[in-house]
Design a protein around this motif. Structure first.
Motif, PDB file in Angstrom:
ATOM      1  N   SER A 137      38.393  43.029 -24.611  1.00  0.00           N
ATOM      2  CA  SER A 137      37.997  41.980 -23.667  1.00  0.00           C
ATOM      3  C   SER A 137      36.480  41.886 -23.577  1.00  0.00           C
ATOM      4  CB  SER A 137      38.584  42.274 -22.290  1.00  0.00           C
ATOM      5  OG  SER A 137      38.171  43.549 -21.828  1.00  0.00           O
ATOM      6  N   VAL A 138      35.978  40.658 -23.496  1.00  0.00           N
ATOM      7  CA  VAL A 138      34.535  40.406 -23.516  1.00  0.00           C
ATOM      8  C   VAL A 138      34.135  39.551 -22.317  1.00  0.00           C
ATOM      9  CG1 VAL A 138      32.604  39.417 -24.805  1.00  0.00           C
ATOM     10  CG2 VAL A 138      34.483  40.524 -26.042  1.00  0.00           C
ATOM     11  N   LEU A 139      33.136  40.008 -21.598  1.00  0.00           N
ATOM     12  CA  LEU A 139      32.554  39.280 -20.468  1.00  0.00           C
ATOM     13  C   LEU A 139      31.125  38.906 -20.822  1.00  0.00           C
ATOM     14  CD1 LEU A 139      32.315  38.490 -17.361  1.00  0.00           C
ATOM     15  CD2 LEU A 139      31.517  40.852 -17.022  1.00  0.00           C
ATOM     16  N   ILE A 140      30.758  37.641 -20.638  1.00  0.00           N
ATOM     17  CA  ILE A 140      29.357  37.230 -20.771  1.00  0.00           C
ATOM     18  C   ILE A 140      28.780  37.024 -19.379  1.00  0.00           C
ATOM     19  CG2 ILE A 140      27.734  35.467 -21.553  1.00  0.00           C
ATOM     20  CD1 ILE A 140      29.415  34.911 -23.931  1.00  0.00           C
ATOM     21  N   VAL A 141      27.671  37.697 -19.117  1.00  0.00           N
ATOM     22  CA  VAL A 141      26.940  37.532 -17.864  1.00  0.00           C
ATOM     23  C   VAL A 141      25.597  36.872 -18.187  1.00  0.00           C
ATOM     24  CG1 VAL A 141      25.928  38.675 -15.858  1.00  0.00           C
ATOM     25  CG2 VAL A 141      28.009  39.595 -16.894  1.00  0.00           C
ATOM     26  N   ILE A 142      25.265  35.829 -17.426  1.00  0.00           N
ATOM     27  CA  ILE A 142      23.975  35.159 -17.574  1.00  0.00           C
ATOM     28  C   ILE A 142      23.144  35.495 -16.339  1.00  0.00           C
ATOM     29  CG2 ILE A 142      22.778  32.971 -17.934  1.00  0.00           C
ATOM     30  CD1 ILE A 142      25.478  31.823 -18.891  1.00  0.00           C
ATOM     31  N   PRO A 143      22.252  36.485 -16.436  1.00  0.00           N
ATOM     32  CA  PRO A 143      21.433  36.841 -15.278  1.00  0.00           C
ATOM     33  C   PRO A 143      20.337  35.803 -15.068  1.00  0.00           C
ATOM     34  CG  PRO A 143      20.851  38.228 -17.138  1.00  0.00           C
ATOM     35  CD  PRO A 143      21.988  37.352 -17.589  1.00  0.00           C
ATOM     36  N   ALA A 144      20.145  35.387 -13.830  1.00  0.00           N
ATOM     37  CA  ALA A 144      19.141  34.359 -13.540  1.00  0.00           C
ATOM     38  C   ALA A 144      18.510  34.632 -12.187  1.00  0.00           C
ATOM     39  CB  ALA A 144      19.787  32.972 -13.547  1.00  0.00           C
ATOM     40  N   ARG A 145      17.191  34.702 -12.164  1.00  0.00           N
ATOM     41  CA  ARG A 145      16.495  34.883 -10.891  1.00  0.00           C
ATOM     42  C   ARG A 145      15.452  33.791 -10.729  1.00  0.00           C
ATOM     43  NH1 ARG A 145      11.653  38.919 -10.994  1.00  0.00           N
ATOM     44  NH2 ARG A 145      10.969  38.802 -13.149  1.00  0.00           N
ATOM     45  N   VAL A 163      32.907  33.913 -18.510  1.00  0.00           N
ATOM     46  CA  VAL A 163      31.457  33.673 -18.474  1.00  0.00           C
ATOM     47  C   VAL A 163      31.057  33.490 -17.023  1.00  0.00           C
ATOM     48  CG1 VAL A 163      29.561  32.145 -19.150  1.00  0.00           C
ATOM     49  CG2 VAL A 163      31.442  32.567 -20.747  1.00  0.00           C
ATOM     50  N   VAL A 164      30.064  34.253 -16.561  1.00  0.00           N
ATOM     51  CA  VAL A 164      29.595  34.123 -15.181  1.00  0.00           C
ATOM     52  C   VAL A 164      28.073  34.066 -15.154  1.00  0.00           C
ATOM     53  CG1 VAL A 164      31.589  35.367 -14.254  1.00  0.00           C
ATOM     54  CG2 VAL A 164      29.477  36.622 -14.722  1.00  0.00           C
ATOM     55  N   VAL A 165      27.558  33.388 -14.147  1.00  0.00           N
ATOM     56  CA  VAL A 165      26.121  33.403 -13.846  1.00  0.00           C
ATOM     57  C   VAL A 165      25.917  34.433 -12.735  1.00  0.00           C
ATOM     58  CG1 VAL A 165      24.187  32.087 -12.882  1.00  0.00           C
ATOM     59  CG2 VAL A 165      25.753  31.008 -14.522  1.00  0.00           C
ATOM     60  N   ALA A 166      24.956  35.329 -12.918  1.00  0.00           N
ATOM     61  CA  ALA A 166      24.654  36.345 -11.907  1.00  0.00           C
ATOM     62  C   ALA A 166      23.266  36.084 -11.343  1.00  0.00           C
ATOM     63  CB  ALA A 166      24.719  37.746 -12.520  1.00  0.00           C
ATOM     64  N   THR A 167      23.185  35.863 -10.039  1.00  0.00           N
ATOM     65  CA  THR A 167      21.908  35.522  -9.423  1.00  0.00           C
ATOM     66  C   THR A 167      21.835  36.082  -8.011  1.00  0.00           C
ATOM     67  OG1 THR A 167      20.380  33.686  -8.937  1.00  0.00           O
ATOM     68  CG2 THR A 167      22.728  33.314  -8.476  1.00  0.00           C
ATOM     69  N   ASP A 168      20.620  36.091  -7.472  1.00  0.00           N
ATOM     70  CA  ASP A 168      20.434  36.494  -6.076  1.00  0.00           C
ATOM     71  C   ASP A 168      19.898  35.334  -5.237  1.00  0.00           C
ATOM     72  OD1 ASP A 168      17.829  36.218  -6.950  1.00  0.00           O
ATOM     73  OD2 ASP A 168      17.301  38.337  -6.748  1.00  0.00           O
ATOM     74  N   ASP A 169      19.912  34.127  -5.840  1.00  0.00           N
ATOM     75  CA  ASP A 169      19.272  32.978  -5.194  1.00  0.00           C
ATOM     76  C   ASP A 169      20.273  31.849  -4.958  1.00  0.00           C
ATOM     77  OD1 ASP A 169      16.211  31.854  -4.814  1.00  0.00           O
ATOM     78  OD2 ASP A 169      17.605  30.263  -5.377  1.00  0.00           O
ATOM     79  N   ASP A 170      20.319  31.339  -3.722  1.00  0.00           N
ATOM     80  CA  ASP A 170      21.288  30.285  -3.387  1.00  0.00           C
ATOM     81  C   ASP A 170      20.997  28.978  -4.110  1.00  0.00           C
ATOM     82  OD1 ASP A 170      22.973  31.744  -1.736  1.00  0.00           O
ATOM     83  OD2 ASP A 170      21.738  31.414   0.042  1.00  0.00           O
ATOM     84  N   ARG A 171      19.727  28.717  -4.441  1.00  0.00           N
ATOM     85  CA  ARG A 171      19.407  27.483  -5.169  1.00  0.00           C
ATOM     86  C   ARG A 171      20.024  27.503  -6.562  1.00  0.00           C
ATOM     87  NH1 ARG A 171      13.148  28.293  -3.678  1.00  0.00           N
ATOM     88  NH2 ARG A 171      13.966  30.418  -3.904  1.00  0.00           N
TER      89      ARG A 171
END
Length: 266
Positions: free
Chosen positions: A2-10, A51-59
């Motif tokens: 199983s493969v998960l792609i995470v797109i970190p964005a700050r 595929v998920v986007v990982a962020t700490d920002d509501d915008r």
């Protein structure tokens, strides 16, 4: 596997605040934000379970959910994309065999770069981390050298041994070569592509390791693996006629747009 792609964005990037929400115009004149283009690049990869986007920002969260992405909120304390991927993987309950970090500033990443990277990790059971490298042609090398001459930190280069294990990564252009190259010449310099594939055990341990002097000086998260004695597999990928560049500075926006226009990417 199983493969998960995470797109970190700050949002709070030191060099380019708000970078994930910068709009890039494609060949058809359509504007899409950097984070959307990166998400679409990730979604084109075959053999991926999520595929998920990982962020700490509501915008960024609002923008990502607006174009249909799944978002995982992570803490502001994440020092880099790898730490954010580790936190996102844990928040999802873990359980994935391979976690891919496709950084949110690499919208021109072709699907076969990521597919080749995942396959490289599958084919090398002893490898814990893998990352793609692309041999520079003269045009790319000259762009890297021009950035450094202008005092800009642009792309990253990689040096690796005969076994494809990384020796070093740098924001300087390494190895040094004083030879001139025509735009289409192949060179001995490899451009590091900002994608990583991790086995969960290595990813879980990463945030607990201290930041070493090399990571601190270069500002490159992958050096933490090398500084802690972990082998990093460099998987050479082929451009197949595609141009590759990351959005590191505001000056890169017209460069990426020109590349998309040339390649017909909408």
């Amino acid at each position: 596997m199983s493969v998960l792609i995470v797109i970190p964005a700050r949002y709070a990037s030191t060099r380019y605040p708000g970078k994930p929400l910068v709009a890039l115009t494609g060949a058809s004149g359509q504007k899409q934000t950097l984070i959307e283009r990166s998400w679409r690049a990730a979604s084109a990869v075959s053999g991926v379970d999520r595929v998920v986007v990982a962020t700490d920002d509501d915008r960024i969260r609002e923008a990502a959910e607006g174009f249909g992405a799944e978002v995982v909120m992570t803490s502001e304390s994440c020092a880099n994309g790898t730490e954010r991927c580790a936190e996102a993987h844990a928040a999802l309950g873990g359980g994935y065999d391979i976690v891919v970090n496709l950084q949110g500033d690499a919208p021109l990443t072709p699907h076969w770069f990521v597919e080749g990277l995942v396959q490289g990790l599958k084919d090398n059971p002893e490898a814990e981390i893998a990352t793609p490298v692309l041999r520079c042609d003269g045009a790319t090398l000259n762009s890297l050298l021009a950035d450094r001459k202008a005092g800009r930190v642009g792309g990253t280069t990689a040096v690796f041994g005969a076994d494809n294990q990384a020796l070093y990564f740098s924001k300087e252009v390494v190895p040094y070569t004083g030879m001139p190259y025509a735009e289409t010449d192949m060179t001995p310099v490899f451009h590091h592509v900002g994608v990583y594939a991790y086995r969960p055990d290595a990813l879980v341990q990463y945030p607990s390791w201290p930041v070493g002097p090399l990571e601190q000086l270069e500002g490159l998260e992958q050096l933490r693996f090398l500084e802690n004695g972990r082998a990093v597999l460099c998987a050479e990928v082929e451009a197949k006629g595609r141009e590759f560049w990351e959005l590191n500075n505001p000056e890169d926006v017209p460069k990426l747009e020109a590349m998309m226009a040339k390649m017909g990417l909408e």
